[in-house]
Design a protein around this motif. Structure first.
Motif, mmCIF file in Angstrom:
data_model
loop_
_atom_site.group_PDB
_atom_site.id
_atom_site.type_symbol
_atom_site.label_atom_id
_atom_site.label_comp_id
_atom_site.label_asym_id
_atom_site.label_seq_id
_atom_site.Cartn_x
_atom_site.Cartn_y
_atom_site.Cartn_z
ATOM 1 N N LEU A 298 6.274 -37.043 49.557
ATOM 2 C CA LEU A 298 4.998 -37.720 49.816
ATOM 3 C C LEU A 298 4.832 -38.059 51.295
ATOM 4 C CD1 LEU A 298 4.740 -40.124 46.741
ATOM 5 C CD2 LEU A 298 3.652 -37.887 47.071
ATOM 6 N N LYS A 299 5.924 -38.466 51.941
ATOM 7 C CA LYS A 299 5.849 -38.762 53.382
ATOM 8 C C LYS A 299 5.562 -37.490 54.182
ATOM 9 C CE LYS A 299 8.725 -42.909 53.441
ATOM 10 N NZ LYS A 299 10.006 -43.503 53.863
ATOM 11 N N TYR A 300 6.160 -36.368 53.753
ATOM 12 C CA TYR A 300 5.867 -35.097 54.420
ATOM 13 C C TYR A 300 4.379 -34.769 54.248
ATOM 14 C CZ TYR A 300 6.054 -30.341 56.063
ATOM 15 O OH TYR A 300 5.812 -29.194 56.791
ATOM 16 N N ALA A 301 3.876 -34.954 53.036
ATOM 17 C CA ALA A 301 2.461 -34.693 52.776
ATOM 18 C C ALA A 301 1.574 -35.579 53.654
ATOM 19 C CB ALA A 301 2.154 -34.922 51.293
ATOM 20 N N LYS A 302 1.912 -36.841 53.743
ATOM 21 C CA LYS A 302 1.125 -37.767 54.564
ATOM 22 C C LYS A 302 1.091 -37.309 56.022
ATOM 23 C CE LYS A 302 0.706 -42.564 55.945
ATOM 24 N NZ LYS A 302 1.035 -43.950 55.680
ATOM 25 N N ALA A 303 2.229 -36.876 56.526
ATOM 26 C CA ALA A 303 2.319 -36.439 57.926
ATOM 27 C C ALA A 303 1.628 -35.108 58.174
ATOM 28 C CB ALA A 303 3.784 -36.344 58.348
ATOM 29 N N HIS A 304 1.377 -34.328 57.108
ATOM 30 C CA HIS A 304 0.795 -32.993 57.271
ATOM 31 C C HIS A 304 -0.522 -32.831 56.512
ATOM 32 C CE1 HIS A 304 4.991 -32.512 58.453
ATOM 33 N NE2 HIS A 304 4.519 -31.604 59.270
ATOM 34 N N ALA A 305 -1.190 -33.946 56.273
ATOM 35 C CA ALA A 305 -2.473 -33.906 55.569
ATOM 36 C C ALA A 305 -3.509 -33.162 56.403
ATOM 37 C CB ALA A 305 -2.946 -35.323 55.274
ATOM 38 N N PRO A 306 -4.408 -32.436 55.742
ATOM 39 C CA PRO A 306 -5.455 -31.739 56.490
ATOM 40 C C PRO A 306 -6.412 -32.726 57.160
ATOM 41 C CG PRO A 306 -5.796 -31.496 54.112
ATOM 42 C CD PRO A 306 -4.495 -32.204 54.305
ATOM 43 N N ALA A 307 -7.121 -32.252 58.150
ATOM 44 C CA ALA A 307 -8.097 -33.091 58.846
ATOM 45 C C ALA A 307 -9.073 -33.678 57.834
ATOM 46 C CB ALA A 307 -8.840 -32.261 59.889
ATOM 47 N N GLY A 308 -9.365 -34.948 57.995
ATOM 48 C CA GLY A 308 -10.313 -35.613 57.107
ATOM 49 C C GLY A 308 -9.691 -36.215 55.859
ATOM 50 N N MET A 309 -8.368 -36.081 55.714
ATOM 51 C CA MET A 309 -7.681 -36.650 54.555
ATOM 52 C C MET A 309 -6.718 -37.727 55.031
ATOM 53 S SD MET A 309 -5.101 -34.893 51.744
ATOM 54 C CE MET A 309 -6.330 -34.050 50.743
ATOM 55 N N ASN A 310 -6.888 -38.931 54.497
ATOM 56 C CA ASN A 310 -5.974 -40.036 54.772
ATOM 57 C C ASN A 310 -5.155 -40.290 53.519
ATOM 58 O OD1 ASN A 310 -6.986 -40.645 57.413
ATOM 59 N ND2 ASN A 310 -8.769 -41.546 56.414
ATOM 60 N N ILE A 311 -3.840 -40.283 53.664
ATOM 61 C CA ILE A 311 -2.954 -40.534 52.530
ATOM 62 C C ILE A 311 -2.242 -41.859 52.766
ATOM 63 C CG2 ILE A 311 -0.914 -39.747 51.256
ATOM 64 C CD1 ILE A 311 -1.670 -36.875 52.001
ATOM 65 N N SER A 312 -2.357 -42.751 51.789
ATOM 66 C CA SER A 312 -1.582 -43.987 51.818
ATOM 67 C C SER A 312 -0.613 -43.933 50.642
ATOM 68 C CB SER A 312 -2.487 -45.222 51.737
ATOM 69 O OG SER A 312 -3.253 -45.189 50.558
ATOM 70 N N ILE A 313 0.527 -44.562 50.796
ATOM 71 C CA ILE A 313 1.563 -44.536 49.761
ATOM 72 C C ILE A 313 1.669 -45.925 49.139
ATOM 73 C CG2 ILE A 313 4.001 -44.117 49.260
ATOM 74 C CD1 ILE A 313 4.032 -42.142 51.632
ATOM 75 N N ALA A 314 1.463 -45.986 47.829
ATOM 76 C CA ALA A 314 1.540 -47.246 47.098
ATOM 77 C C ALA A 314 2.984 -47.732 47.034
ATOM 78 C CB ALA A 314 0.996 -47.062 45.686
ATOM 79 N N ASP A 315 3.152 -49.034 47.009
ATOM 80 C CA ASP A 315 4.462 -49.649 46.841
ATOM 81 C C ASP A 315 4.533 -50.218 45.428
ATOM 82 O OD1 ASP A 315 6.831 -51.074 46.891
ATOM 83 O OD2 ASP A 315 6.192 -52.480 48.449
#
Length: 183
Positions: A23-40
């Motif tokens: 998930l952290k890799y995905a967050k760091a490599h998200a396409p332009a216009g996509m914001n990924i936050s990770i729930a705790d």
């Protein structure tokens, strides 16, 4: 194309979970216009209908679900099924009136585990998602064998280039589906 807010939910509570790494890799490599936050999920108690006041951690999770245009699940496999923490998060969110936090939203799944790399758990999550009216990205599927050298032994970082490409492709598919469903 409007901005997309994607909520990533990891079924593993381990700080050094390979599912969290994905998930952290995905967050760091998200396409332009996509914001990924990770729930705790570490403080989210088991769903209990007798709780009349939602704990703060649950309120935070529900607010994140409400703000999300779609979901990205890090799905570990426990005993051929999805992990309790992930199912619990979905249980809390689904109890909101008319399942409004989940219904009609896009979702993608990735997971790291032994053997077949969480394939059974991912298919089980898809079954749960049918009831929740989640719309899953079908391809590409991301199954990582956590013990095959895909992750750096000392840092835990994802090093498998094939998996890295699949994650980027899956995020692109999630963006397309999320925009379509968002209208």
């Amino acid at each position: 194309m409007s901005e997309l807010n994607i909520l990533a939910i990891c079924g593993s509570l381990r700080a050094k979970s390979h599912n969290l790494t994905l998930l952290k890799y995905a967050k760091a490599h998200a396409p332009a216009g996509m914001n990924i936050s990770i729930a705790d999920l570490s403080q989210v108690p088991f769903y209990n209908a007798d709780l009349t006041d939602k704990p703060e951690a649950v309120q935070q999770l529900l607010a994140q679900c409400e703000a999300a245009d779609g979901f990205l699940f890090g799905c570990p496999e426990y005993n051929y099924s999805l992990a309790p923490a992930l199912k619990n998060a979905l249980d809390w969110a689904s109890r909101e009136p008319d399942n409004r936090l989940l219904a009609g939203k896009a979702a993608a799944i990735m997971g790291a585990g032994g053997g077949m790399g969480t394939s059974r758990a991912q298919y089980h999550l898809r079954q749960v998602g049918v009831f929740l009216d989640l719309h899953f990205v079908n391809k590409p599927e991301v199954f990582a064998n956590a013990f095959s050298g895909s992750f750096d032994a000392s840092s835990g970082a994802l090093t498998d280039e094939r998996l890295q490409k699949l994650i980027v492709q899956q995020l692109q598919a999630l963006a397309v589906l999320s925009q379509k469903l968002k209208g």
